[in-house]
Design an enzyme around this catalytic site. Structure first.
Site, PDB file in Angstrom:
ATOM      1  N   ASP A   1      32.005   7.806 -13.207  1.00  0.00           N
ATOM      2  CA  ASP A   1      33.057   7.748 -12.240  1.00  0.00           C
ATOM      3  C   ASP A   1      32.451   6.714 -11.232  1.00  0.00           C
ATOM      4  O   ASP A   1      31.310   6.419 -11.298  1.00  0.00           O
ATOM      5  CB  ASP A   1      33.194   9.143 -11.322  1.00  0.00           C
ATOM      6  CG  ASP A   1      33.735  10.296 -12.073  1.00  0.00           C
ATOM      7  OD1 ASP A   1      34.084  10.099 -13.293  1.00  0.00           O
ATOM      8  OD2 ASP A   1      33.737  11.425 -11.563  1.00  0.00           O
TER       9      ASP A   1
ATOM     10  N   ASP B   1      32.036   6.089  -7.566  1.00  0.00           N
ATOM     11  CA  ASP B   1      32.298   6.671  -6.458  1.00  0.00           C
ATOM     12  C   ASP B   1      32.295   5.754  -5.250  1.00  0.00           C
ATOM     13  O   ASP B   1      31.483   4.901  -5.071  1.00  0.00           O
ATOM     14  CB  ASP B   1      31.223   7.693  -6.354  1.00  0.00           C
ATOM     15  CG  ASP B   1      31.186   8.632  -7.059  1.00  0.00           C
ATOM     16  OD1 ASP B   1      32.138   9.635  -7.104  1.00  0.00           O
ATOM     17  OD2 ASP B   1      30.021   8.958  -7.928  1.00  0.00           O
TER      18      ASP B   1
END
Length: 206
Positions: A131, A133
């Site tokens: 991901d 972040d």
């Protein structure tokens, strides 16, 4: 020596000797290799800062405490906004895609998580499924509608994008604030609590 590290800052200077005697071998190896540690939210004694040590694998995370007088360097998430990586990864493509909008949004923002760690240190921490972040400094209240617009923008990125809103009272997940839930989880050094307004946590839901 640096003053007042904030959550998600990366710090250099922690040595294996600062770890508890029963620390796992991977944590000792990480610090021996010169890797930074990440500041975490936790109460601690004066003269130390709560940090997390990262290993190679996702499950390799160790909560520890670093003496403040051993801090040699500090890098904040905001310092990584314009840093690029030569690695061809979805998280890096997403960062390049979102950077112009985030830079113009009027809020201070930064890169955290595995992307921030790798951009700051050069140690490989991202993979194809990572991901992206992000953090957003929100000293003033962000409306739910503003949060929904950001989430809609992030959902067009080539990987999942998770953002934490950093309020004066702690952090709340952007997606949770955008969800419309009556109460959301606010995390700070003292606790994690459900509140109706992360910018006015004393105002609790009935």
């Amino acid at each position: 020596m640096v003053n007042s590290p904030l959550a998600h800052d990366l710090l250099w200077g922690m040595a294996p000797a600062h770890l508890p005697a029963d620390a796992p071998a991977w944590a000792v190896e990480s610090l021996a290799a010169g890797q930074p540690v990440v500041v975490r939210r936790a109460l601690c004694d004066e003269g130390v800062v709560a940090v997390g040590v990262r290993g190679v694998w996702r499950e390799q995370r160790l909560a520890a405490f670093m003496p403040m007088d051993s801090v040699q360097r500090r890098v904040s998430p905001e310092a990584l906004c314009q840093v690029d990586s030569p690695r061809d990864l979805p998280a890096m493509h997403a960062l390049k895609q979102l950077r112009p909008m985030l830079t113009d949004c009027g809020w201070g923002w930064g890169v955290s998580g595995s992307a921030g760690f790798e951009l700051a240190s050069g140690f490989k921490a991202m993979h194809a499924g990572s991901d992206l972040d992000l953090i957003l400094r929100t000293p003033q209240r962000m409306t739910r509608n503003q949060a929904r617009k950001l989430v809609a923008l992030f959902d067009q990125a080539v990987c999942r994008v998770d953002m934490q809103l950093q309020t004066p009272f702690g952090a709340v997940a952007l997606r949770e604030w955008a969800s419309g839930s009556a109460r959301v989880l606010l995390k700070n050094a003292q606790q994690a609590e459900l509140v109706t307004d992360p910018w006015n946590p004393q105002e609790q839901a009935a």
